[in-house]
Design a protein around this motif. Structure first.
Motif, PDB file in Angstrom:
ATOM      1  N   ARG A  45     -11.762  -4.245  16.243  1.00 42.81           N
ATOM      2  CA  ARG A  45     -11.105  -5.559  16.448  1.00 42.81           C
ATOM      3  C   ARG A  45     -10.321  -5.296  17.822  1.00 42.81           C
ATOM      4  O   ARG A  45     -10.401  -6.432  18.746  1.00 42.81           O
ATOM      5  N   ASN A  82      -3.897 -10.102   4.801  1.00 40.82           N
ATOM      6  CA  ASN A  82      -4.295  -9.578   6.101  1.00 40.82           C
ATOM      7  C   ASN A  82      -5.137 -11.118   6.616  1.00 40.82           C
ATOM      8  O   ASN A  82      -4.915 -11.382   7.795  1.00 40.82           O
ATOM      9  N   LEU A 124     -12.192  -6.479   8.037  1.00 43.65           N
ATOM     10  CA  LEU A 124     -11.275  -6.869   7.225  1.00 43.65           C
ATOM     11  C   LEU A 124     -11.493  -6.026   5.770  1.00 43.65           C
ATOM     12  O   LEU A 124     -10.429  -5.605   5.329  1.00 43.65           O
ATOM     13  N   VAL A 132       0.610   4.373  -2.464  1.00 45.77           N
ATOM     14  CA  VAL A 132       0.373   5.799  -1.894  1.00 45.77           C
ATOM     15  C   VAL A 132       1.344   6.889  -2.307  1.00 45.77           C
ATOM     16  O   VAL A 132       1.137   7.771  -2.720  1.00 45.77           O
ATOM     17  N   VAL A 183      -4.185  -6.917  -0.521  1.00 42.34           N
ATOM     18  CA  VAL A 183      -3.902  -6.735   0.790  1.00 42.34           C
ATOM     19  C   VAL A 183      -4.816  -7.596   1.473  1.00 42.34           C
ATOM     20  O   VAL A 183      -4.354  -8.115   2.637  1.00 42.34           O
ATOM     21  N   LEU A 184      -6.016  -7.308   1.223  1.00 42.33           N
ATOM     22  CA  LEU A 184      -7.243  -8.437   1.960  1.00 42.33           C
ATOM     23  C   LEU A 184      -6.540 -10.092   2.267  1.00 42.33           C
ATOM     24  O   LEU A 184      -6.553 -10.391   3.465  1.00 42.33           O
ATOM     25  N   ARG A 186     -13.179  -5.370  20.562  1.00 37.97           N
ATOM     26  CA  ARG A 186     -13.745  -6.777  20.738  1.00 37.97           C
ATOM     27  C   ARG A 186     -12.749  -7.774  21.632  1.00 37.97           C
ATOM     28  O   ARG A 186     -13.458  -8.305  22.411  1.00 37.97           O
ATOM     29  N   LEU A 239      -5.392  -4.217  -5.840  1.00 40.15           N
ATOM     30  CA  LEU A 239      -4.823  -3.769  -4.734  1.00 40.15           C
ATOM     31  C   LEU A 239      -5.458  -4.352  -3.404  1.00 40.15           C
ATOM     32  O   LEU A 239      -4.783  -4.996  -2.741  1.00 40.15           O
ATOM     33  N   VAL A 240      -6.571  -3.819  -3.432  1.00 38.24           N
ATOM     34  CA  VAL A 240      -7.636  -4.221  -2.152  1.00 38.24           C
ATOM     35  C   VAL A 240      -7.608  -5.739  -1.920  1.00 38.24           C
ATOM     36  O   VAL A 240      -7.480  -6.315  -0.987  1.00 38.24           O
ATOM     37  N   THR A 290      -9.473  -2.652   7.118  1.00 38.76           N
ATOM     38  CA  THR A 290      -7.945  -2.644   7.238  1.00 38.76           C
ATOM     39  C   THR A 290      -7.374  -2.896   5.832  1.00 38.76           C
ATOM     40  O   THR A 290      -6.173  -2.739   5.934  1.00 38.76           O
ATOM     41  N   SER A 291      -8.471  -3.354   4.944  1.00 33.35           N
ATOM     42  CA  SER A 291      -7.619  -3.692   3.708  1.00 33.35           C
ATOM     43  C   SER A 291      -7.724  -2.248   2.759  1.00 33.35           C
ATOM     44  O   SER A 291      -6.789  -2.277   1.823  1.00 33.35           O
ATOM     45  N   LEU A 292      -8.561  -1.520   2.873  1.00 32.55           N
ATOM     46  CA  LEU A 292      -8.677  -0.446   1.870  1.00 32.55           C
ATOM     47  C   LEU A 292      -8.032   0.937   2.389  1.00 32.55           C
ATOM     48  O   LEU A 292      -7.797   1.536   3.458  1.00 32.55           O
ATOM     49  N   PRO A 293      -6.925   1.172   1.492  1.00 33.07           N
ATOM     50  CA  PRO A 293      -5.916   2.312   1.999  1.00 33.07           C
ATOM     51  C   PRO A 293      -6.919   3.399   1.913  1.00 33.07           C
ATOM     52  O   PRO A 293      -7.728   3.779   1.021  1.00 33.07           O
ATOM     53  N   THR A 299       0.876  -1.157   0.047  1.00 30.17           N
ATOM     54  CA  THR A 299      -0.018  -0.056   0.083  1.00 30.17           C
ATOM     55  C   THR A 299       0.636   1.208   0.029  1.00 30.17           C
ATOM     56  O   THR A 299       0.621   2.217  -0.731  1.00 30.17           O
TER      57      THR A 299
END
Lengths: 286, 333
Positions: B216, A269, B153, A221, A265-266, B219, A261-262, B156-159, A217
């Motif tokens: 998160r 994660n 999810l 950016v 990253v997902l 919780r 990208l998302v 945290t994944s979306l910039p 990311t």
């Protein structure tokens, strides 16, 4: 867990497959563009020949461009992650194991680094540092930009892990089995590598899977801010910032690049969470 | 306690001093001539450059410049002499030749924007994060929990810059719910409605990712606290689930959240460059970004120092609060 692992493998391997099949992200398809430079056909010119459509303006195949760009994006993210983890682990072990003056010296230095407004420093130093790298003859153009990004991200990235590792080492070195090893006359090197390091692997792996998407990311950016890789090379950040220009006329382009990208990253994660759950019996709560 | 306070404040001041010197040195030693930049791009009149160099105080070695800079921070500073002199009153962070303005004045104009942005976003993400986190923990394993996991999810994944762009593209351009950000900013005291309208999307953008992280965190903290002995005691006393959650669990679980929120808030006050760029807000982030592009050295140094100072001060406040709450910290430090 299995699903995310597969996805990770696919995203990592894809660039190499692209290279083997002879796909070049710089190849142009001018016949697919209208006179206004927009792709012919619906949904960004998606067809069998170009499964994800065409990049407006220049006319690259978007799938080839994504695969081509992934090489640079992943390269930057991977190198940064590995090196900052290496430095962080070494510093953390030194601090936790030898304590005393070494610990407080490095600790103060970490405080000092963390007080820096890192994001802003990266932006501010980018132009002069890249110029300096080019002048010194170490690297040129995009290589210099990549080198700068990797170096500065490492510089601000390692302190976090170093702190975590330090506190772990502080508790591990007091455990009975370390005492036992010392009583048997084991050297410091042996204790560090054979008794302490094996206990740190789970933290390191989790940190790896969580910081790789972070740096991916970060590359996007900084390309978005115009500080990253420049054309004709491609990176995902560059593709995204390019697709923003066409978002009104060619939303498909924007959605495909950002979704890629998302999605990646997902995936990382999810992998990170799965690894943490598998390695840490306490985190059943999450 | 007193000894701890003194020690902690002294360390913070030392770090602030070190950071300020490092920032000054890094930018002073870069291969850029701030005096040459005052004269425009196609300027080749060495006399003007030399005059400006002396006027702005770049003619002396950089460590002397640093001392003068520190002096200006406490006593204000004059640039030039006679009628053409420019005075920047204390605390002076320098004078920007590009903007023809004292850096302190520029920062004073930008700070309210960034502060409004940061405070609003923090309120939003604390409300969303704590509510969702508690609900997810209370109904663990049920559909509410699953929904919050999905939210975490995505968040945290979306910039951040993508969240902002998506909001901008859909809410502003496609659906035209909110007019396009003009780059202007209305103060809360002038027109609260317009103020909120301008800041609404930036708030959501900034809050989105943090809300996910906090969900998160809350919780897990609540679930962990619910398994503590004192909760079992409360249950054994026959207290209702509601009272247990509100009076016993939350108080224990939310203490670490205060630390996190303090530090995140400090980071935001330093300027959220991306959000301000996407929504064209005239805050600290945009000020520093444009300063970087034009290489306006005094603004860069001033803004960097300010955000470093905010982070260090917030760290100090959080640590001291912690020492009040938890006596063990005092001994350990």
């Amino acid at each position: 867990m299995i699903i995310s692992a597969t996805l990770v493998v696919v995203t990592v391997v894809a660039p190499f497959i692209g290279g083997l099949l002879g796909i070049d992200g710089r190849e142009r398809f001018p016949e697919t563009l209208s006179s206004r430079g927009m792709p012919i056909g619906n949904f960004g010119g998606i067809s069998w020949a170009h499964p994800l459509g065409i990049e407006p303006g220049i006319g690259h195949d978007l799938l080839a461009r994504l695969i081509f760009g992934a090489r640079i994006s992943f390269f930057v993210a991977l190198i940064t992650t590995i090196l900052s983890i290496a430095i962080g682990v070494v510093a953390g072990i030194i601090m936790g194991f030898f304590r005393g003056r070494v610990d407080s010296t490095i600790g103060r230095f970490i405080d000092f680094l963390l007080a820096f407004p890192s994001f802003f420093m990266i932006v501010a130093l980018s132009l002069p540092m890249v110029q300096r790298l080019e002048k010194s003859g170490i690297a040129e153009g995009n290589t210099a930009r990549m080198l700068y990004l990797v170096l500065i991200l490492i510089c601000f990235g390692w302190p976090y892990l170093a702190r975590v590792i330090r506190s772990q080492v502080l508790s591990i070195r007091e455990r009975d089995y370390v005492m036992a090893a010392r009583a048997l006359g084991a050297s410091n090197t042996r204790i560090i590598f054979k008794e302490i390091l094996p206990n740190l692997w789970s933290i390191i792996i989790v940190y790896f899977s969580l910081s790789l998407p972070g740096y991916l990311t970060a590359e996007a950016v900084f390309s978005f801010l115009g500080l990253g890789i420049q054309p004709p090379d491609a990176s995902w950040g560059l593709l995204i910032s390019d697709s923003i220009k066409y978002v009104m006329n060619e939303p498909t382009y924007f959605f495909i690049t950002t979704t890629s990208l998302v999605f990646v990253v997902l995936t990382f994660n999810l992998l990170g969470d799965a690894v943490r759950d598998a390695l840490d019996p306490k985190s059943e709560a999450s | 306690m007193f000894g701890y306070l003194v020690r902690r404040i002294a360390t913070s001041l030392a770090i602030l001093f070190a950071v300020s010197f490092a920032v000054y040195a890094i930018f002073a030693l870069l291969p850029f001539d701030p005096a040459a930049l005052t004269c425009g791009k196609n300027c080749n009149n060495p006399a003007i450059i030399e005059a400006n160099r002396i006027r702005l105080g770049y003619d002396i070695p950089f460590w002397q410049q640093y001392i003068v800079f520190l002096g200006g921070l406490f006593a204000g500073r004059n640039y030039g002499e006679g009628a053409a002199a420019i005075n920047c009153p204390a605390p002076s962070l320098g004078y920007s030749f590009n903007e023809h303005e004292c850096v302190t004045t520029l920062i004073r104009q930008a700070l309210p924007v960034t502060a409004s942005l940061a405070i609003g976003a923090m309120i939003l993400w604390l409300i969303v994060g704590i509510t969702l986190g508690v609900v997810a923990a209370r109904f663990r394993g049920r559909s509410a929990d699953t929904a919050s996991t999905i939210f975490v999810l995505i968040g945290t994944s979306l910039p951040t810059f993508l969240t902002g762009l998506l909001l901008l593209v859909f809410v502003v351009i496609k659906w035209r719910i909110i007019p396009f950000p003009s780059g202007n900013y209305t103060s809360l005291f002038e027109n609260p409605l317009e103020w909120a309208q301008i800041l609404l999307l930036p708030w959501i953008t900034l809050a989105f990712a943090s809300a996910a992280l906090y969900t998160r965190f809350v919780r897990n903290a609540v679930i962990e606290t619910l398994s503590e002995d004192f909760i079992r005691t409360a249950r054994a006393k026959g207290l209702s689930e509601k009272v247990i959650l509100r009076k016993h669990t939350l108080r224990a679980a939310l203490a670490p959240i205060a630390t996190m929120a303090g530090l995140d808030f400090a980071a935001l006050l330093g300027g959220s460059i991306l959000t301000e760029k996407v929504f064209n807000l005239p805050g600290l982030g945009r000020l520093s970004l444009s300063a970087v592009v034009e290489y306006d050295l005094p603004i860069i140094v001033g803004a960097t120092l300010l955000s470093a100072a905010i982070v260090i001060a917030m760290n100090l406040i959080v640590d001291i609060l912690y020492a009040f709450i938890d006596p063990r910290v005092r001994v350990a430090a």
